[in-house]
Design an enzyme around this catalytic site. Structure first.
Site, PDB file in Angstrom:
ATOM      1  N   LYS A 196       0.869  -1.187   0.000  1.00  0.00           N
ATOM      2  CA  LYS A 196       0.000   0.000   0.000  1.00  0.00           C
ATOM      3  C   LYS A 196       0.914   1.249   0.000  1.00  0.00           C
ATOM      4  O   LYS A 196       1.434   1.659   1.029  1.00  0.00           O
ATOM      5  CB  LYS A 196      -0.898  -0.044   1.239  1.00  0.00           C
ATOM      6  CG  LYS A 196      -1.436   1.281   1.726  1.00  0.00           C
ATOM      7  CD  LYS A 196      -2.488   1.871   0.817  1.00  0.00           C
ATOM      8  CE  LYS A 196      -2.837   3.297   1.260  1.00  0.00           C
ATOM      9  NZ  LYS A 196      -1.846   4.311   0.880  1.00  0.00           N
TER      10      LYS A 196
ATOM     11  N   GLU B 198       8.588   2.614  11.551  1.00  0.00           N
ATOM     12  CA  GLU B 198       9.633   3.647  11.518  1.00  0.00           C
ATOM     13  C   GLU B 198       8.911   4.971  11.483  1.00  0.00           C
ATOM     14  O   GLU B 198       8.175   5.247  10.529  1.00  0.00           O
ATOM     15  CB  GLU B 198      10.477   3.506  10.242  1.00  0.00           C
ATOM     16  CG  GLU B 198      11.283   2.243  10.156  1.00  0.00           C
ATOM     17  CD  GLU B 198      12.354   2.165  11.214  1.00  0.00           C
ATOM     18  OE1 GLU B 198      12.810   3.240  11.670  1.00  0.00           O
ATOM     19  OE2 GLU B 198      12.710   1.058  11.610  1.00  0.00           O
TER      20      GLU B 198
ATOM     21  N   CYS C 266      12.602  11.987   7.279  1.00  0.00           N
ATOM     22  CA  CYS C 266      12.484  11.779   8.724  1.00  0.00           C
ATOM     23  C   CYS C 266      13.834  12.031   9.386  1.00  0.00           C
ATOM     24  O   CYS C 266      13.918  12.392  10.548  1.00  0.00           O
ATOM     25  CB  CYS C 266      11.948  10.395   9.041  1.00  0.00           C
ATOM     26  SG  CYS C 266      12.740   9.101   8.124  1.00  0.00           S
TER      27      CYS C 266
ATOM     28  N   GLU D  11       7.586  17.536  14.877  1.00  0.00           N
ATOM     29  CA  GLU D  11       8.150  17.284  13.559  1.00  0.00           C
ATOM     30  C   GLU D  11       7.410  18.158  12.542  1.00  0.00           C
ATOM     31  O   GLU D  11       6.180  18.127  12.467  1.00  0.00           O
ATOM     32  CB  GLU D  11       7.986  15.814  13.195  1.00  0.00           C
ATOM     33  CG  GLU D  11       8.809  15.448  11.992  1.00  0.00           C
ATOM     34  CD  GLU D  11       8.697  13.972  11.610  1.00  0.00           C
ATOM     35  OE1 GLU D  11       9.696  13.432  11.138  1.00  0.00           O
ATOM     36  OE2 GLU D  11       7.622  13.388  11.786  1.00  0.00           O
TER      37      GLU D  11
END
Ligand SMILES: Cc1cc2nc3c(=O)[nH]c(=O)nc-3n(C[C@H](O)[C@H](O)[C@H](O)COP(=O)(O)OP(=O)(O)OC[C@H]3O[C@@H](n4cnc5c(N)ncnc54)[C@H](O)[C@@H]3O)c2cc1C
Length: 1021
Positions: A695, A778, A812, A910
């Site tokens: 996906k 992650e 990231c 973030e």
């Protein structure tokens, strides 16, 4: 290995010289060389001179690699150590108790004094002063006035000069302006002074009349902050805009301009810019310009040949300064680490032979290429003199060149022999001068240095003056260097080399792929739909995907998968499990390798999709494809390792542990590494025998479809891999709660990662679940780089900019906080701000773009809202306005905020965009605390030259990947297994040796082999 001989190097270029000519020349080389050598040795430096100390320091260091490393590193940071405590600490750290015993007695006494007793601070300062004096030895003054005095002093010794302004690495347009301004002042003021200097025929008489008295050398990389061979057109345009006025001024004031040569990556671009300007109408008849050719480059002879043809066409000669090259160690290590062919000769005699071949060629073309021999090697110079004599070239059309502060005795000898000698004289501040000093120290202490051999080791004249040839007793004499893969072979895995965009062919391939795709998309956007069991599944829910750089370009229409599709995909995948399992480890590994081969073949096509689909600039897109290839190859290798069951047998008992697939793996991937991460998770699951429902992110469905197709082409059976593009919130719950889903591999945001954990846990405990669903997640990071007060700011600025703004900060691993020690905070922020302002924002398809668009409107709005928060709560230092781009795509310019509250949103959340927060730390311990002060632990970095601080950072920075003195993005498979802990992830390391086990369960079979006291013989393996 193919053998290379001196004759082979010589033979690359045509020459009129016959073997008899060459013999005659060689005899003269010996005569001239002996004369120069004898005279130089007679005037050797004595223990009272700085040169002697420089030679000795280099000499001590050459016997002990560790000592050399420590001394050079100490010297490198010395100018930054202004405060006594810092100086004292660095001295102790670099020269510890063990090291001190290995020093020669004179130095030992001084250092012991610096480490103890009342006189310690005084002694430490004296040592710093001595080191700085050494550095100044190579520098002709700190400002133009001092440099002019030094230049005049050279003229009084009947030598010419060329002045070179030492500078920091140019990271911003304001620094490039400052560099150009400094040359403007020099070229305006010095010729006025020089006009009053007494004439000197040896220096001033040129081949076609008087030579300019003023001569400057400059580096093109300092004329443009975005100097990059990936974008030759843009770079040339900007460089020429600054270079033209300088050349005009030089022409008007009768000065010579010489272009230095820097790294191999910028060599072709530098030559192209030089040729372009020298060919412009305004400068075409100007003979007082030139360029450097580095003969340690294997390509140098070909470059010379092409320069000769060009100069003939130009019709006015140019000067060619032949040097061997100052960056040999860098070029070797850099190419080896990148897996690229090493561009420099690997054996010293090859460089020497190349230099002589180049000298002969230039002498034979002396009417178009004026020879300037830059060398301290008396054999190399004598060879040039002998060839010139043999060819009967007017000495006024040739010059010898040497560096300020080196080989002073040789200079006397060359001038006395009646040759014009020009001294290359760097001037400027010491801090930026240290890189130059370290290059000189490296050169002086190299085993291959002529100066060291002649004047320190006192090698016999016959050896010093021998013609370049393979060393008879060397193991690999005459052989070409090992391939670049050599040193990397030790780690057992070769990362796919990134495309080298300094090579025209790579640029062209990428350019063509981008153009082809743009044309194809304009004709017909791609229709992406689910594929289950090999059959395409249409859906009524179709959403368009546009190019983030340009809303008008439609990339794909994506038919979103439905929950029913998700259900069927998992069911089919479960049914395919037994078959896929039987395929076996070896064949599955082979399929991954085949997939890697297909990716290699279609490398630029895949990268171009990323450019248009998610807005990745060229280099980032190429790196993503390379990483995808790495994942295939590395996991194939790892799978073979895990294939064999592990046995632990003892007498009477056999234990076998084997790895079994978990079952159906759902892979949910992000858009930011749209090929690499999806490939990594999917191939890890497949190679371990799981079947997969893939996906991809909504934003990157097209590149995901291409991956799906190529995995099938490589041999994955259609039933073992389903492709399910669409909306996560639509199909996610079905995929996660399906009883046949054994595991989920997810990379993405913390919020979604935690939600997946919760849903998987709930599904595991639900009635009839039958298994504990495994989740690999992650997630994000709030990554920091610490800049210590002794850091190399040139490097820190470049790395922070790259880590924070590469792919617009949408990694990231990106740096979103930079923590700067108080003493350098303001100067660092000043340089960083200018560097950030200079970044080129633009469409990802343009090669010169450093900052492209954000991935979609939602990302843009989210980042904008953080910028608003920053404006309210912190000091906005930089806000790059993207102008009209905002109307074309999802662009947000780079932003920099200072005085940020560490506990506020900019310090904690973030952002995933080009927004960087700066924090001030009063000391290093506080800096570490700040860096660790978020819930995340993904990446972190530090720039420091203090061994104890580096040690402290390595031990206490809480991050899955800690980087020292480098940027914090761009982890390489196998070399830097990637992944974080705490709120950054579950601790698995993608691309590391433990990754595949996450996709497996271990099953151990124990058999008691003892029957009535009788056991089978013990296995020997
Ligand atoms: C006036 C002047 C201007 C200069 N401008 C530039 C410039 O623009 N760009 C630049 O890069 N350099 C420049 N240099 C620096 C110059 O490249 C070095 O000083 C020079 O390489 C030293 O060579 P040498 O002939 O004096 O000494 P040598 O001792 O004969 O040669 C040393 C050189 O050999 C090469 N070498 C060392 N080990 C090996 C090996 N294992 N295999 C193959 N080759 C090896 C390296 O190039 C090394 O510097 C300039 C030098 C001078 C004098």
């Amino acid at each position: 290995m193919a053998a290379t001989s001196g004759a082979a190097i010589e033979g690359v270029l045509p020459s009129r010289l016959s073997p008899a000519d060459r013999e005659q020349i060689e005899r003269r080389v010996q005569q001239i060389g002996r004369g120069l050598l004898e005279q130089s040795l007679a005037a050797e430096p004595t223990a009272v001179s700085l040169e002697w100390w420089a030679q000795q320091a280099g000499e001590w260091a050459t016997h002990d690699d560790d000592l050399k490393l420590r001394l050079f590193r100490l010297v490198d940071c010395m100018p930054m150590l202004e405060d006594p405590d810092s100086l004292d600490r660095h001295l102790r750290e670099y020269i510890d108790d063990d090291v001190i015993t290995r020093l020669p007695s004179s130095l030992r006494v001084a250092l012991q004094a610096a480490r103890s007793g009342l006189l310690a601070p005084l002694a430490a300062r004296a040592i710093r002063a001595a080191v700085l004096a050494q550095a100044r030895r190579f520098i002709a003054g700190s400002n133009p006035a001092e440099a002019a005095r030094a230049a005049l002093a050279q003229r009084r010794r009947h030598r010419g000069f060329t002045l070179d302004l030492l500078g920091e690495a140019v990271t911003s347009e304001s620094e490039a302006d400052a560099y150009a301004d400094a040359y403007t002042r020099l070229l305006t003021e010095l010729p006025r002074l020089a006009a009053a200097w007494p004439a000197d025929p040896l220096v001033d008489d040129g081949p076609d009349g008087p030579m300019p008295r003023v001569n400057v050398s400059l580096k093109l990389s300092a004329l443009d902050s975005q100097f990059d061979a990936i974008d030759p057109l843009g770079t040339s345009h900007r460089v020429l805009a600054r270079l033209r006025p300088l050349c005009r001024l030089a022409r008007a004031h009768d000065a010579h301009v010489h272009i230095d040569m820097e790294s191999h990556a910028t060599k072709d671009l530098t030559l192209a810019i030089f040729r372009q300007i020298a060919m412009e109408d305004e400068f075409r008849d100007w003979p007082h310009c030139g360029v450097v050719v580095q003969c340690y480059l294997r390509e140098s002879l070909r470059d010379l040949e092409s320069l000769a043809a060009w100069a003939r066409d130009r019709g006015t000669p140019v000067w060619i300064r032949l040097v061997k090259g100052a960056y040999w160690d860098f070029e070797t290590v850099h190419a080896e680490a990148a897996g690229w062919p090493v561009p420099v000769w690997q054996q010293k005699w090859q460089t020497d032979a190349c230099y002589e071949a180049a000298t002969t060629f230039v002498m034979e073309h002396a009417t178009t290429l004026r020879p300037a021999l830059g060398s301290h090697n008396l054999r190399s110079l004598a060879h040039g003199m002998a060839v010139a004599e043999h060819l009967g070239i007017d000495r006024r059309g040739i010059e010898m060149q040497m560096l300020h502060g080196m080989g002073d005795a040789e200079k006397e000898a060359v001038t006395a022999a009646g040759w014009r000698l020009r001294i290359y004289m760097p001037y400027g501040e010491l801090v930026p001068g240290m890189a130059y000093l370290v290059r000189r120290l490296l050169e002086n202490s190299s085993n291959d240095s002529f100066l060291r051999a002649g004047f320190v080791k006192h090698v016999a004249p016959a050896t010093l003056l021998a013609a370049p040839a393979p060393v008879a007793n060397a193991d690999n004499a005459g052989a070409d260097p090992p391939s670049a893969a050599g040193p990397l072979a030790a780690i057992g895995f070769h990362n796919e080399p990134l495309a080298d965009f300094s090579i025209e062919a790579s640029r062209r391939s990428m350019e063509e792929a981008v153009a082809r795709l743009a044309t194809g998309l304009a004709a017909r956007p791609v229709a992406v739909a689910s594929v289950i069991d090999g059959h395409r599944v249409e859906s009524g829910d179709v959403f368009p995907r546009h190019d983030p750089s340009d809303h008008d370009r439609l990339i794909a229409n994506v038919a979103a998968a439905t929950p029913a599709d998700a259900d069927r995909a998992v069911t089919v995948a479960r049914q395919a499990l037994p078959f896929w399992n039987q395929v076996g480890w070896e064949r599955r590994a082979g399929i991954l390798e085949k997939a890697a081969d297909i990716m290699r073949r279609r490398r630029f096509e895949l990268a171009a999709i990323e450019v248009f689909e998610v807005g990745k600039p060229w280099r980032e897109a190429d790196a993503d494809v390379a990483e995808a290839i790495d994942f295939c190859c590395y996991y194939a290798r790892e799978a073979r390792r895990l294939a064999a069951p592990a046995r632990v047998d003892v007498p009477g008992e056999e234990n076998t542990t084997e790895w079994l697939p978990r079952g159906v793996a759902v892979v949910i991937a992000p858009w930011n590494f749209p090929l690499a991460i999806l490939t990594g998770m999917t191939t890890a699951a497949l190679v371990t025998g799981n079947t997969v429902v893939m996906k991809p992110a909504e934003q990157s469905s097209l590149i995901a479809l291409r991956l799906y197709e190529l995995l099938l082409e490589a041999g994955v059976p259609p039933a073992a891999l389903a492709f399910l593009p669409g909306r996560g919130e639509e199909v996610g719950p079905t995929l996660l709660s399906h009883p046949d889903t054994a595991m989920v591999a997810f990379t993405g945001s913390r919020a979604v990662g935690l939600a997946i954990h919760a849903q998987a846990a709930a599904a595991s405990v639900a009635a009839g679940s039958g298994q504990v669903k495994r989740v690999i997640a992650e997630m994000g990071g709030k990554n920091a780089i610490i800049v210590d007060d002794d850091a190399d700011l040139d490097e820190a600025v470049v790395a922070v900019v790259q880590s924070a703004f590469g792919f617009q900060g949408q990694k990231c691993s990106a740096c979103s906080r930079v923590i700067v020690l108080d003493r350098v905070h303001d100067s660092f922020v000043r340089r960083l701000s200018e560097a950030v302002k200079s970044l080129r924002v633009g469409p990802a398809a343009e090669p010169g773009t450093r900052v492209g668009p954000l991935v979609d409107a939602e990302a843009r709005d989210r980042v904008q809202s953080f910028i608003e928060v920053g404006r309210r709560t912190a000091r906005e230092v930089v806000a790059v306005d993207v102008g009209t781009l905002a109307g074309r795509g999802w662009f947000v310019g780079p932003h920099l905020f200072a005085d940020v509250d560490p506990a506020g949103p900019l310090g904690q959340e973030e952002i995933f965009g080009p927004v960087l927060a700066v924090f001030r730390a009063r000391d290093f311990t506080r800096a570490i605390k700040l860096a660790n002060g978020t819930p995340y632990a993904l990446t972190a970095g530090v720039f420091s030259r203090s061994p104890s601080h580096l040690h402290e950072a390595a031990a206490s920075l809480q991050a899955g990947n800690v980087y020292i003195n480098r940027g914090i993005t761009g982890a390489l498979v196998r070399r830097q297994p990637f992944g974080g802990y705490r709120m950054s992830g579950s601790g698995s390391k993608a691309g590391g040796p433990e990754y595949l086990q996450q996709f497996l369960v271990a099953r151990t079979v124990t058999e008691n082999t003892l029957r009535r006291g009788f056991a089978p013989p013990r296995r020997t393996t």
